[in-house]
Design a protein around this motif. Structure first.
Motif, PDB file in Angstrom:
ATOM      1  N   SER A  50       0.822  -1.214   0.000  1.00  0.00           N
ATOM      2  CA  SER A  50       0.000   0.000   0.000  1.00  0.00           C
ATOM      3  C   SER A  50       0.856   1.264   0.000  1.00  0.00           C
ATOM      4  N   GLY A  51       0.166   2.380  -0.176  1.00  0.00           N
ATOM      5  CA  GLY A  51       0.859   3.664  -0.316  1.00  0.00           C
ATOM      6  C   GLY A  51       0.914   4.464   0.972  1.00  0.00           C
ATOM      7  N   LEU A  52       1.373   5.697   0.817  1.00  0.00           N
ATOM      8  CA  LEU A  52       1.541   6.624   1.935  1.00  0.00           C
ATOM      9  C   LEU A  52       0.265   6.722   2.760  1.00  0.00           C
ATOM     10  N   THR A  53       0.427   6.763   4.039  1.00  0.00           N
ATOM     11  CA  THR A  53      -0.651   6.914   5.046  1.00  0.00           C
ATOM     12  C   THR A  53      -1.463   5.629   5.256  1.00  0.00           C
ATOM     13  N   GLU A  57      -4.994  -2.430   6.047  1.00  0.00           N
ATOM     14  CA  GLU A  57      -6.449  -2.510   5.892  1.00  0.00           C
ATOM     15  C   GLU A  57      -7.008  -1.840   4.631  1.00  0.00           C
ATOM     16  N   ASN A  58      -6.241  -0.959   3.994  1.00  0.00           N
ATOM     17  CA  ASN A  58      -6.827  -0.193   2.886  1.00  0.00           C
ATOM     18  C   ASN A  58      -7.259  -1.067   1.714  1.00  0.00           C
ATOM     19  N   PHE A  59      -6.388  -1.998   1.332  1.00  0.00           N
ATOM     20  CA  PHE A  59      -6.738  -2.853   0.197  1.00  0.00           C
ATOM     21  C   PHE A  59      -7.993  -3.669   0.533  1.00  0.00           C
ATOM     22  N   GLN A  61     -10.431  -3.056   2.541  1.00  0.00           N
ATOM     23  CA  GLN A  61     -11.683  -2.308   2.685  1.00  0.00           C
ATOM     24  C   GLN A  61     -12.099  -1.575   1.426  1.00  0.00           C
ATOM     25  N   LYS A  62     -11.132  -1.297   0.522  1.00  0.00           N
ATOM     26  CA  LYS A  62     -11.474  -0.388  -0.584  1.00  0.00           C
ATOM     27  C   LYS A  62     -11.194  -0.911  -1.985  1.00  0.00           C
ATOM     28  N   ALA A  63     -10.354  -1.927  -2.131  1.00  0.00           N
ATOM     29  CA  ALA A  63      -9.953  -2.319  -3.496  1.00  0.00           C
ATOM     30  C   ALA A  63     -10.978  -3.213  -4.179  1.00  0.00           C
ATOM     31  N   SER A  94       4.721  14.220   9.348  1.00  0.00           N
ATOM     32  CA  SER A  94       4.187  14.439   7.998  1.00  0.00           C
ATOM     33  C   SER A  94       3.689  13.119   7.414  1.00  0.00           C
ATOM     34  N   TYR A  95       2.843  13.239   6.381  1.00  0.00           N
ATOM     35  CA  TYR A  95       2.245  12.033   5.797  1.00  0.00           C
ATOM     36  C   TYR A  95       3.216  11.287   4.889  1.00  0.00           C
ATOM     37  N   ASP A  96       4.317  11.959   4.482  1.00  0.00           N
ATOM     38  CA  ASP A  96       5.181  11.364   3.457  1.00  0.00           C
ATOM     39  C   ASP A  96       6.549  10.933   3.978  1.00  0.00           C
ATOM     40  N   HIS A 145       0.431   0.240  -4.812  1.00  0.00           N
ATOM     41  CA  HIS A 145      -0.115   1.537  -5.214  1.00  0.00           C
ATOM     42  C   HIS A 145       0.804   2.668  -4.765  1.00  0.00           C
ATOM     43  N   SER A 146       1.164   3.537  -5.713  1.00  0.00           N
ATOM     44  CA  SER A 146       1.892   4.771  -5.399  1.00  0.00           C
ATOM     45  C   SER A 146       3.229   4.455  -4.717  1.00  0.00           C
ATOM     46  N   MET A 147       3.415   4.830  -3.434  1.00  0.00           N
ATOM     47  CA  MET A 147       4.639   4.394  -2.752  1.00  0.00           C
ATOM     48  C   MET A 147       4.754   2.867  -2.808  1.00  0.00           C
ATOM     49  N   ASN A 223      -3.676  13.876  -9.327  1.00  0.00           N
ATOM     50  CA  ASN A 223      -3.045  15.163  -8.977  1.00  0.00           C
ATOM     51  C   ASN A 223      -1.536  15.059  -8.817  1.00  0.00           C
ATOM     52  N   PHE A 224      -1.030  13.834  -8.638  1.00  0.00           N
ATOM     53  CA  PHE A 224       0.401  13.666  -8.356  1.00  0.00           C
ATOM     54  C   PHE A 224       1.198  13.252  -9.591  1.00  0.00           C
ATOM     55  N   LEU A 225       0.496  13.150 -10.708  1.00  0.00           N
ATOM     56  CA  LEU A 225       1.059  12.585 -11.930  1.00  0.00           C
ATOM     57  C   LEU A 225       2.397  13.210 -12.347  1.00  0.00           C
ATOM     58  N   ASP A 254      -8.370   9.314 -10.763  1.00  0.00           N
ATOM     59  CA  ASP A 254      -7.456  10.023  -9.863  1.00  0.00           C
ATOM     60  C   ASP A 254      -6.544   9.031  -9.120  1.00  0.00           C
ATOM     61  N   HIS A 255      -6.061   9.427  -7.956  1.00  0.00           N
ATOM     62  CA  HIS A 255      -5.062   8.618  -7.236  1.00  0.00           C
ATOM     63  C   HIS A 255      -5.718   7.679  -6.211  1.00  0.00           C
ATOM     64  N   SER A 256      -7.029   7.667  -6.157  1.00  0.00           N
ATOM     65  CA  SER A 256      -7.716   7.005  -5.036  1.00  0.00           C
ATOM     66  C   SER A 256      -7.915   5.510  -5.249  1.00  0.00           C
ATOM     67  N   TYR A 257      -8.479   4.886  -4.230  1.00  0.00           N
ATOM     68  CA  TYR A 257      -8.840   3.468  -4.339  1.00  0.00           C
ATOM     69  C   TYR A 257     -10.047   3.256  -5.261  1.00  0.00           C
ATOM     70  N   PHE A 258     -10.793   4.319  -5.632  1.00  0.00           N
ATOM     71  CA  PHE A 258     -11.818   4.157  -6.673  1.00  0.00           C
ATOM     72  C   PHE A 258     -11.138   3.746  -7.978  1.00  0.00           C
TER      73      PHE A 258
HETATM   74  C1  LIG Z   1      -6.846   5.101   0.992  1.00  0.00           C
HETATM   75  C2  LIG Z   1      -6.134   6.028   0.098  1.00  0.00           C
HETATM   76  O1  LIG Z   1      -6.716   6.826  -0.594  1.00  0.00           O
HETATM   77  O2  LIG Z   1      -4.792   5.884   0.084  1.00  0.00           O
HETATM   78  C3  LIG Z   1      -3.893   6.792  -0.408  1.00  0.00           C
HETATM   79  C4  LIG Z   1      -4.149   8.150  -0.561  1.00  0.00           C
HETATM   80  C5  LIG Z   1      -3.150   8.976  -1.019  1.00  0.00           C
HETATM   81  C6  LIG Z   1      -1.877   8.455  -1.279  1.00  0.00           C
HETATM   82  C7  LIG Z   1      -0.791   9.255  -1.708  1.00  0.00           C
HETATM   83  C8  LIG Z   1      -0.962  10.725  -1.916  1.00  0.00           C
HETATM   84  C9  LIG Z   1       0.436   8.648  -1.949  1.00  0.00           C
HETATM   85  C10 LIG Z   1       0.606   7.273  -1.730  1.00  0.00           C
HETATM   86  O3  LIG Z   1       1.722   6.708  -1.857  1.00  0.00           O
HETATM   87  O4  LIG Z   1      -0.450   6.540  -1.337  1.00  0.00           O
HETATM   88  C11 LIG Z   1      -1.652   7.085  -1.101  1.00  0.00           C
HETATM   89  C12 LIG Z   1      -2.661   6.260  -0.660  1.00  0.00           C
END
Ligand SMILES: CC(=O)Oc1ccc2c(C)cc(=O)oc2c1
Length: 277
Positions: A50-53, A57-59, A61-63, A94-96, A145-147, A223-225, A254-258
């Motif tokens: 999973s990604g930042l923050t 549980e994210n996958f 609950q949301k994937a 910070s979140y990152d 995802h992402s990170m 938004n992070f593209l 977008d960048h979300s789990y949607f």
């Molecule tokens: C649940 C969710 O939306 O996860 C989420 C949101 C934003 C980000 C960002 C900005 C970066 C990342 O690495 O993961 C990530 C995950």
């Protein structure tokens, strides 16, 4: 290992565990989805980073990936995104960076070097534990995802033979050249930018000895593209190295789990094929 919860879903079981990790010198929580086929046979595993923050549980609950994984007979292991329970300077500011942002590297700079060994944890320790305690084979795939997309790509590129397939959603492709990566690598790896290259997909592609095809989905409304993710850098690195890349630019996402939930089935099928399911 302590069982935290056990939930039936899509005919299989989602279980969460806490265990003591030697890699990160502390407790870690992970989740595992076992498809119905695991009741009578060993099944292969996809690791999801999973990604930042995020947490384990994210996958879940949301994937929305368990129905397809159950159909395919694929287990999914979902680790947390960093060690927890320490209080280093900057760890919770910070979140990152720090908590929830382990970047799947082995930190070399104190104090993070004491415990932030997420690479060792996801590549070696967690698979060893999972393969010892659950009805799974040693056939593995990895995605994220992402990170976590960055994590999945580097884990596969740095470990030829360990994974049958790799994919990513909106991965950070070139962390040595984007603000999230520069901040994290400075904090975890220090100021020597040469040392960072061992953890950068675009750098690793050039010298990869195994040529696993890459499947990457990227939302065009993310938004992070441009500033952080840079799919064109991955395209160029793959082109230069002759590395097969399927980069799907998905209009409007977008960048979300949607976004992840819209294409997760394609990734699961990609991995299932490579795993011989
Ligand atoms: C649940 C969710 O939306 O996860 C989420 C949101 C934003 C980000 C960002 C900005 C970066 C990342 O690495 O993961 C990530 C995950």
């Amino acid at each position: 290992m302590e069982l935290l919860s056990s939930t039936k879903v899509s005919g299989g079981w989602l279980k969460r565990y806490r265990h003591e990790s030697l890699s990160v010198k502390g407790d870690m929580v992970f989740a595992i989805f076992l498809p119905p086929q695991a009741e009578s046979a060993s099944v292969p595993v996809m690791y999801w980073l999973s990604g930042l923050t995020c947490t384990d549980e994210n996958f879940s609950q949301k994937a929305g990936g368990f129905k397809k994984a159950a159909e395919l007979g694929l287990a999914i292991v979902m680790p947390d995104t960093s060690p927890r329970g320490t209080d280093y300077p900057g760890e919770h500011e910070s979140y990152d960076f720090g908590s929830g942002a382990g970047f799947y590297v082995n930190a070399t700079v104190a104090p993070y070097s004491n415990t932030y060994h997420m690479y060792d944890y996801v590549v070696k320790e967690l698979p060893t534990l999972v393969e010892e305690h659950f009805p799974v084979t040693d056939k593995r795939s990895i995605s994220g995802h992402s990170m976590g997309g960055h994590g999945a790509l580097i884990c596969a590129l740095k470990n030829p033979g360990r994974y049958q397939s790799v994919s990513a959603f909106a991965p950070i492709t070139n962390p040595t050249q984007c603000p999230w990566g520069e901040k994290a690598f400075t904090g975890y790896l220090g100021d020597d930018r040469e040392a960072w290259k061992a953890w950068d997909t675009c750098e690793l592609i050039a010298t990869a000895t195994e040529r696993l095809p890459l499947l990457v989905d990227q939302g065009e409304a993310d938004n992070f593209l441009e500033e952080q993710l840079k799919p064109e850098a991955l395209e160029q690195a793959c082109e230069k190295a002759g590395h097969e890349l399927t980069l799907r630019r998905q209009s409007g996402y977008d960048h979300s789990y949607f976004f992840i939930s819209s294409f997760v089935d394609d990734h699961l099928v990609h991995h299932a094929k490579a795993l011989g399911l």
